[in-house]
Every structure is written in structure tokens, then in C-alpha cells.
Design an enzyme around this catalytic site. Structure first.
Site: not given
Length: 220
Positions: A90-92
Site C-alpha cells: 500500500n502507498h500512504p
């Protein structure tokens, strides 16, 4: 009856009729040595294009030292093309941009530390069959005895002995009614001594709960 056909130490437990091993099918905990991945005995994966690195093929975003773990139980069956996408993929997302600046300049990790700490583990129970090309999403909790249909995209919590399919995956039906599941779960047959499991395979195949309860009494 012996348990010679149940040998957890074999990296390639399946053999063709001529005796040669099927190198496209592996006991995963014999071919994966990764600090963030825990896999129980007899869990296998198969591939028509077997990789050199099964950890990368199965869970490519789970890097050594990642803030989350991948746990897979015993006697799971993982078909070709399955991918487990753990939380580090996941990306922030709390900021304006989801662009991962910090992977290009590690000095900027502090900008995201509150978003990449405490990531959830992904947990797959015992005796889970994951069909061809399925995707397991970050933080999924998959119960024991679950069947995941081909191409399914699975997230969240999946109850014990459910059959799920689709994108997003939904429970199609339960394999057994609540009363039977309440009898099955305490048996935990996957933890029995291997010779006892070998004797019980007929009862497992027939879903003979009474016979399995008798075997369970011998496992104590």
C-alpha cells in the site's frame, strides 16, 4: 497404513507415475526462508512456470524486515497464479498525493512514519484451498477450511469453511452448517500426528464427523 506419502520434509512431495518428482509443486516451507513469512507443514503451491524464488512469486511485496507478517497454516493448497498482496504494497494515502517519494529518498521516510507503522498481518488458516489466479489483499484474515474461487479478490475476514468467489469476493455458501462447523473446529485435524492423519484420510474425504471425533480422541 503408513504415513510414507505424507512427508513434510520433501520439497517436491508429488511424483508422476514414472517416479519423477513434479517440480512445479512444492511444500512452501521447504523452499521459502523468509523472516516475515510463516508457513505450516504440508502447505503446497503449484505453478506451470515454477520460479527460482517462491516467496517473490507468492508474496512479492513482503520484503525482509517489513512491518507486517504473512502467516499461512498447515495443509493449504495454493494454485498457479495466486498472489498475496501484503500491507507493504500500500502507498500512504492520508496526504494529498499517494506518490511514494520516500522509496526514492529514504531520508523522507519520516514524513510517512505514522502511516507505515503497525501495518496489519495477513493470516490464512489451515486447510485453505486458494484457486487459480486469486488475489489475497493486505490484512485479510481467512479462516480454516475456506475455499477461494479462481480469480477471486479477497479482503477482510472470511469465516471458517466458507466458499468465496468474485471481485470483491463474497461468501457464495458455507461448506457445512453451523452445527457441523462447531464440531469440526475443535478437531483441528491438521495438528494430529501424521500417522493418525494418514489413517483418517477416508473419514476426511467422506466428511464422516463421527469417525473423525473418534480419531481425535486418539490424538489427545
Amino acid at each position: 497404513m503408513t504415513a510414507s506419502f505424507l512427508d513434510a520434509a520433501q520439497p517436491h512431495p508429488m511424483h508422476f507415475a514414472d517416479g519423477t518428482p513434479n517440480r512445479g509443486l512444492v511444500h512452501l516451507n521447504r523452499v521459502i526462508d523468509h523472516p516475515n513469512i510463516r508457513i505450516g507443514d504440508f502447505t503446497y503451491a503449484s505453478s506451470f512456470d515454477p520460479p527460482d524464488d517462491w516467496a517473490v512469486r507468492l508474496a512479492p511485496y513482503t520484503y525482509p524486515g517489513a512491518p507486517e507478517m504473512l502467516h499461512i497454516g498447515r495443509f493449504c493448497q495454493i494454485a498457479d497464479g495466486v498472489r498475496i498482496i501484503t500491507a507493504s504494497a500500500n502507498h500512504p494515502m492520508a496526504g494529498v498525493s499517494t506518490y511514494p517519494f520516500a522509496i526514492f529518498d529514504h531520508a523522507r521516510v519520516g514524513d510517512y512514519i505514522d502511516q507505515i507503522s503497525g501495518l496489519p498481518d495477513t493470516v490464512i488458516g489451515h486447510d485453505v484451498w486458494i484457486g487459480d489466479g486469486a488475489r489475497v489483499l493486505p490484512g485479510a484474515r481467512i479462516g480454516n477450511g475456506v475455499i477461494i474461487g479462481a480469480g477471486a479478490v479477497v479482503g477482510g475476514c472470511v469465516p471458517d469453511y466458507a466458499i468465496v468467489a468474485g471481485n470483491p469476493a463474497r461468501v457464495i455458501r458455507m461448506r457445512f452448517d453451523d452445527a457441523i462447523i462447531a464440531r469440526l473446529l475443535p478437531l483441528a485435524w491438521w495438528n494430529w500426528p501424521v500417522p493418525l492423519i494418514a489413517k483418517a484420510t477416508g473419514a476426511l474425504a467422506r466428511a464422516d464427523i463421527a469417525a473423525l471425533e473418534e480419531f481425535a480422541a486418539k490424538a489427545v
